[in-house]
Motif scaffolding. Structure first.
Motif, PDB file in Angstrom:
ATOM      1  N   PRO A 164     -81.820  40.970 -77.104  1.00  0.00           N
ATOM      2  CA  PRO A 164     -81.783  40.640 -75.982  1.00  0.00           C
ATOM      3  C   PRO A 164     -81.656  41.586 -74.908  1.00  0.00           C
ATOM      4  CG  PRO A 164     -79.791  40.006 -77.474  1.00  0.00           C
ATOM      5  CD  PRO A 164     -81.365  40.786 -78.233  1.00  0.00           C
ATOM      6  N   ASN A 165     -80.572  42.761 -75.363  1.00  0.00           N
ATOM      7  CA  ASN A 165     -79.943  43.079 -73.688  1.00  0.00           C
ATOM      8  C   ASN A 165     -81.019  44.718 -73.819  1.00  0.00           C
ATOM      9  OD1 ASN A 165     -77.102  44.867 -73.119  1.00  0.00           O
ATOM     10  ND2 ASN A 165     -78.328  43.659 -72.568  1.00  0.00           N
ATOM     11  N   ALA A 166     -82.516  44.874 -74.691  1.00  0.00           N
ATOM     12  CA  ALA A 166     -82.624  46.103 -74.318  1.00  0.00           C
ATOM     13  C   ALA A 166     -83.451  46.772 -73.007  1.00  0.00           C
ATOM     14  CB  ALA A 166     -84.537  45.993 -75.100  1.00  0.00           C
ATOM     15  N   ASP A 167     -82.938  47.375 -73.172  1.00  0.00           N
ATOM     16  CA  ASP A 167     -82.877  48.683 -72.072  1.00  0.00           C
ATOM     17  C   ASP A 167     -84.607  49.315 -72.203  1.00  0.00           C
ATOM     18  OD1 ASP A 167     -80.844  49.635 -71.512  1.00  0.00           O
ATOM     19  OD2 ASP A 167     -80.345  50.422 -73.122  1.00  0.00           O
ATOM     20  N   LEU A 168     -85.485  49.044 -72.831  1.00  0.00           N
ATOM     21  CA  LEU A 168     -87.165  49.016 -72.771  1.00  0.00           C
ATOM     22  C   LEU A 168     -87.234  47.757 -72.496  1.00  0.00           C
ATOM     23  CD1 LEU A 168     -89.723  50.716 -72.186  1.00  0.00           C
ATOM     24  CD2 LEU A 168     -89.312  51.587 -74.044  1.00  0.00           C
ATOM     25  N   ALA A 243     -83.202  37.922 -67.439  1.00  0.00           N
ATOM     26  CA  ALA A 243     -81.599  37.684 -68.330  1.00  0.00           C
ATOM     27  C   ALA A 243     -81.552  38.960 -69.043  1.00  0.00           C
ATOM     28  CB  ALA A 243     -82.601  37.253 -69.631  1.00  0.00           C
ATOM     29  N   ILE A 244     -82.580  39.935 -69.156  1.00  0.00           N
ATOM     30  CA  ILE A 244     -82.694  40.830 -70.834  1.00  0.00           C
ATOM     31  C   ILE A 244     -81.915  42.316 -69.892  1.00  0.00           C
ATOM     32  CG2 ILE A 244     -84.001  42.741 -71.842  1.00  0.00           C
ATOM     33  CD1 ILE A 244     -86.437  39.944 -72.507  1.00  0.00           C
ATOM     34  N   LYS A 245     -82.620  42.318 -68.489  1.00  0.00           N
ATOM     35  CA  LYS A 245     -82.262  43.762 -67.414  1.00  0.00           C
ATOM     36  C   LYS A 245     -82.396  44.165 -67.634  1.00  0.00           C
ATOM     37  CE  LYS A 245     -78.512  40.889 -64.974  1.00  0.00           C
ATOM     38  NZ  LYS A 245     -79.069  40.351 -64.424  1.00  0.00           N
ATOM     39  N   PRO A 246     -83.391  44.808 -68.170  1.00  0.00           N
ATOM     40  CA  PRO A 246     -84.012  46.689 -68.756  1.00  0.00           C
ATOM     41  C   PRO A 246     -83.739  47.173 -67.513  1.00  0.00           C
ATOM     42  CG  PRO A 246     -85.893  45.084 -68.212  1.00  0.00           C
ATOM     43  CD  PRO A 246     -84.605  44.194 -67.301  1.00  0.00           C
ATOM     44  N   ARG A 247     -83.984  48.266 -68.063  1.00  0.00           N
ATOM     45  CA  ARG A 247     -83.939  49.855 -68.182  1.00  0.00           C
ATOM     46  C   ARG A 247     -85.112  49.897 -67.051  1.00  0.00           C
ATOM     47  NH1 ARG A 247     -78.074  52.772 -69.267  1.00  0.00           N
ATOM     48  NH2 ARG A 247     -76.717  51.801 -69.482  1.00  0.00           N
ATOM     49  N   VAL A 248     -86.386  50.137 -68.180  1.00  0.00           N
ATOM     50  CA  VAL A 248     -86.984  50.263 -68.206  1.00  0.00           C
ATOM     51  C   VAL A 248     -88.352  49.682 -68.060  1.00  0.00           C
ATOM     52  CG1 VAL A 248     -89.233  52.706 -68.152  1.00  0.00           C
ATOM     53  CG2 VAL A 248     -86.342  53.327 -68.433  1.00  0.00           C
ATOM     54  N   ILE A 249     -89.509  49.897 -67.695  1.00  0.00           N
ATOM     55  CA  ILE A 249     -90.260  48.362 -68.711  1.00  0.00           C
ATOM     56  C   ILE A 249     -91.669  49.201 -68.829  1.00  0.00           C
ATOM     57  CG2 ILE A 249     -91.750  46.505 -67.715  1.00  0.00           C
ATOM     58  CD1 ILE A 249     -89.586  45.578 -65.469  1.00  0.00           C
ATOM     59  N   GLY A 272     -99.836  55.862 -66.084  1.00  0.00           N
ATOM     60  CA  GLY A 272     -99.430  57.371 -66.099  1.00  0.00           C
ATOM     61  C   GLY A 272     -98.345  57.199 -64.600  1.00  0.00           C
ATOM     62  N   ALA A 273     -98.532  56.436 -64.269  1.00  0.00           N
ATOM     63  CA  ALA A 273     -97.637  56.472 -62.391  1.00  0.00           C
ATOM     64  C   ALA A 273     -96.410  55.629 -62.697  1.00  0.00           C
ATOM     65  CB  ALA A 273     -98.753  56.807 -61.221  1.00  0.00           C
ATOM     66  N   TRP A 274     -95.148  56.522 -61.773  1.00  0.00           N
ATOM     67  CA  TRP A 274     -94.404  55.293 -62.192  1.00  0.00           C
ATOM     68  C   TRP A 274     -94.825  54.377 -60.890  1.00  0.00           C
ATOM     69  CZ3 TRP A 274     -90.793  54.440 -65.845  1.00  0.00           C
ATOM     70  CH2 TRP A 274     -91.146  55.518 -66.501  1.00  0.00           C
ATOM     71  N   GLN A 275     -93.837  53.563 -61.246  1.00  0.00           N
ATOM     72  CA  GLN A 275     -93.967  51.816 -60.680  1.00  0.00           C
ATOM     73  C   GLN A 275     -92.848  51.053 -60.248  1.00  0.00           C
ATOM     74  OE1 GLN A 275     -96.940  51.363 -58.947  1.00  0.00           O
ATOM     75  NE2 GLN A 275     -97.992  52.933 -60.377  1.00  0.00           N
ATOM     76  N   SER A 276     -92.329  50.257 -59.664  1.00  0.00           N
ATOM     77  CA  SER A 276     -90.952  49.295 -59.600  1.00  0.00           C
ATOM     78  C   SER A 276     -91.596  47.963 -59.380  1.00  0.00           C
ATOM     79  CB  SER A 276     -90.496  49.679 -58.346  1.00  0.00           C
ATOM     80  OG  SER A 276     -89.158  49.718 -58.623  1.00  0.00           O
ATOM     81  N   TRP A 277     -90.172  47.323 -60.950  1.00  0.00           N
ATOM     82  CA  TRP A 277     -90.418  46.172 -60.456  1.00  0.00           C
ATOM     83  C   TRP A 277     -88.814  45.239 -59.820  1.00  0.00           C
ATOM     84  CZ3 TRP A 277     -87.866  42.357 -63.573  1.00  0.00           C
ATOM     85  CH2 TRP A 277     -87.902  41.076 -63.369  1.00  0.00           C
ATOM     86  N   GLN A 278     -88.636  44.876 -58.873  1.00  0.00           N
ATOM     87  CA  GLN A 278     -87.317  44.571 -58.096  1.00  0.00           C
ATOM     88  C   GLN A 278     -86.726  45.991 -59.000  1.00  0.00           C
ATOM     89  OE1 GLN A 278     -86.001  40.708 -59.945  1.00  0.00           O
ATOM     90  NE2 GLN A 278     -87.174  39.443 -59.345  1.00  0.00           N
ATOM     91  N   GLY A 279     -86.622  46.819 -58.409  1.00  0.00           N
ATOM     92  CA  GLY A 279     -86.191  48.028 -58.562  1.00  0.00           C
ATOM     93  C   GLY A 279     -85.529  49.091 -60.011  1.00  0.00           C
ATOM     94  N   VAL A 280     -86.923  47.768 -60.696  1.00  0.00           N
ATOM     95  CA  VAL A 280     -86.627  48.707 -62.495  1.00  0.00           C
ATOM     96  C   VAL A 280     -88.200  49.993 -62.176  1.00  0.00           C
ATOM     97  CG1 VAL A 280     -86.754  48.222 -64.398  1.00  0.00           C
ATOM     98  CG2 VAL A 280     -85.587  46.572 -62.819  1.00  0.00           C
ATOM     99  N   PRO A 281     -87.651  50.638 -62.858  1.00  0.00           N
ATOM    100  CA  PRO A 281     -88.722  51.048 -63.055  1.00  0.00           C
ATOM    101  C   PRO A 281     -90.205  51.139 -63.824  1.00  0.00           C
ATOM    102  CG  PRO A 281     -86.895  52.586 -63.535  1.00  0.00           C
ATOM    103  CD  PRO A 281     -86.899  51.386 -63.641  1.00  0.00           C
ATOM    104  N   VAL A 282     -90.908  51.104 -63.997  1.00  0.00           N
ATOM    105  CA  VAL A 282     -92.503  50.613 -64.391  1.00  0.00           C
ATOM    106  C   VAL A 282     -93.461  51.296 -64.938  1.00  0.00           C
ATOM    107  CG1 VAL A 282     -94.197  49.212 -64.658  1.00  0.00           C
ATOM    108  CG2 VAL A 282     -92.635  48.378 -63.732  1.00  0.00           C
ATOM    109  N   MET A 283     -93.426  51.639 -65.793  1.00  0.00           N
ATOM    110  CA  MET A 283     -94.232  52.959 -66.285  1.00  0.00           C
ATOM    111  C   MET A 283     -95.778  51.747 -66.943  1.00  0.00           C
ATOM    112  SD  MET A 283     -96.438  55.311 -66.929  1.00  0.00           S
ATOM    113  CE  MET A 283     -94.978  56.743 -66.266  1.00  0.00           C
ATOM    114  N   PRO A 284     -96.824  52.124 -66.368  1.00  0.00           N
ATOM    115  CA  PRO A 284     -98.124  51.733 -66.967  1.00  0.00           C
ATOM    116  C   PRO A 284     -99.188  51.518 -67.879  1.00  0.00           C
ATOM    117  CG  PRO A 284     -98.557  51.463 -64.355  1.00  0.00           C
ATOM    118  CD  PRO A 284     -97.601  52.611 -64.599  1.00  0.00           C
ATOM    119  N   THR A 285     -99.350  51.688 -69.557  1.00  0.00           N
ATOM    120  CA  THR A 285    -100.169  52.777 -69.469  1.00  0.00           C
ATOM    121  C   THR A 285    -100.998  51.633 -70.725  1.00  0.00           C
ATOM    122  OG1 THR A 285     -99.751  54.084 -71.727  1.00  0.00           O
ATOM    123  CG2 THR A 285     -98.624  52.352 -71.608  1.00  0.00           C
TER     124      THR A 285
END
Ligand code: URA
Length: 319
Positions: A164-168, A243-249, A272-285
């Protein structure tokens, strides 16, 4: 002769003890001498071990202070969880449901919120417990959702699973037939591929991450979710992430990245290019189902995951 008031106080105390012991053992009510157990679902309260009586009964003062009544119980989840929900899914990749791993974390009433029903409780007062409470509140709010037409053919609302509190956090598209049947995300062939990606590249089991989908109900024939279905589910997706507040998505496939970032760009141009959701880094693959169809794209996915891993490690992600 014993004071009848003492005897009465003792009797009341015994009944309290009996009821409390019943609750701890999961007994719902008694019919005559027959004890009726309720479906297994751990009590939400952390039950203190029973204290031995302080004084011999005859010496207890007649006006003994009233025993504090246990807090009222949460409404119980309706039924016993299916067997697959009674084991954590970390390590699942190795035997895919056949190997029973030991629970590594958990929380009562977790069925449907993060997929595990019988692990030990997360300690009160920890960030994980706070996240668990928030996540559970979102699950309750979603309820037996009828906000779009997908409710008509679904069997399960597939909310998500993991820490529930995952970083990823890993975001997929929507449940397929297996997920609909089991009530958990990514439990079919694509899930097996996802588990391999997690374990072999990132070194993470499912118990360290949280996996969820854009839509919580299966689109018929596994079609892409329609815009109105995505729109109905998106607030819950965002609430889960908050709720989870991940560090990376990590997003898997086109619908996931498009929904999260509200973009019309496709996966080919974004992966392969970093994006951002509400300040959280997002990696699409790529979506694992895509990799099953087109294994030559595994190489690119591997690169994306390596990039994700270095960011995750740099941020001190949960191991
Ligand atoms: N594909 C998804 O996007 N999600 C699942 O849960 C399963 C397959």
């Amino acid at each position: 002769m014993t004071d009848p008031r003492i005897e009465l106080a003792d009797l009341v105390a015994d009944v309290h003890d009996l009821l409390r012991a019943d609750r701890e053992r999961g007994v719902d009510h008694r019919e005559g001498e027959q004890v009726v157990a309720r479906p297994a679902e751990p009590d939400r309260r952390e039950v203190a071990p029973r204290q031995p009586r302080q004084k011999p009964r005859a010496q207890r003062p007649p006006a003994a202070p009233a025993r504090s009544r246990p807090a009222p119980q949460e409404k119980k989840a309706p039924t016993q969880a299916p067997q697959h929900q009674q084991q954590p899914a970390g390590n699942r990749h190795s035997a895919w449901g056949r190997k029973k791993a030991e629970p590594t974390f958990g929380y009562e009433h977790a069925v449907g919120a993060w997929g595990f029903s019988t692990p030990p409780p997360i300690p009160v007062g920890t960030p994980a417990r706070a996240a668990a409470d928030r996540l559970l509140a979102v699950r309750r709010e979603l309820g037996a959702c009828q906000r779009c037409g997908l409710c008509e053919n679904r069997r399960s609302v597939v909310f998500g699973m993991g820490h529930p509190n995952a970083d990823l956090v890993i975001l997929g598209e929507g449940p397929g037939a297996n997920e609909d049947r089991e009530g958990l995300p990514f439990v079919g062939a694509a899930g097996e591929m996802l588990d391999k990606m997690l374990q072999h590249v990132l070194g993470l089991g499912r118990d360290k991450v949280y996996i969820l989908n854009v839509v919580k109900c299966r689109p018929p024939n596994n079609r892409n979710p329609a815009p109105d279905e995505v729109a109905a589910c998106r607030p819950f997706l965002f609430a889960q992430l908050e709720a989870i507040k991940p560090r990376v998505i990590l997003t898997l496939g086109s619908p996931a990245v498009k929904t999260l970032l509200d973009t019309s760009r496709g996966i080919m141009s974004m992966r392969g290019a970093w994006q951002s959701w509400q300040g959280v880094p997002v990696m699409p693959t790529f979506h694992p189902a895509h990799l099953l169809r087109k294994p030559e794209d595994k190489r690119l996915t591997f690169q994306d995951l390596k990039e994700l891993k270095s960011r995750y490690d740099h941020l001190g992600g949960l191991r």
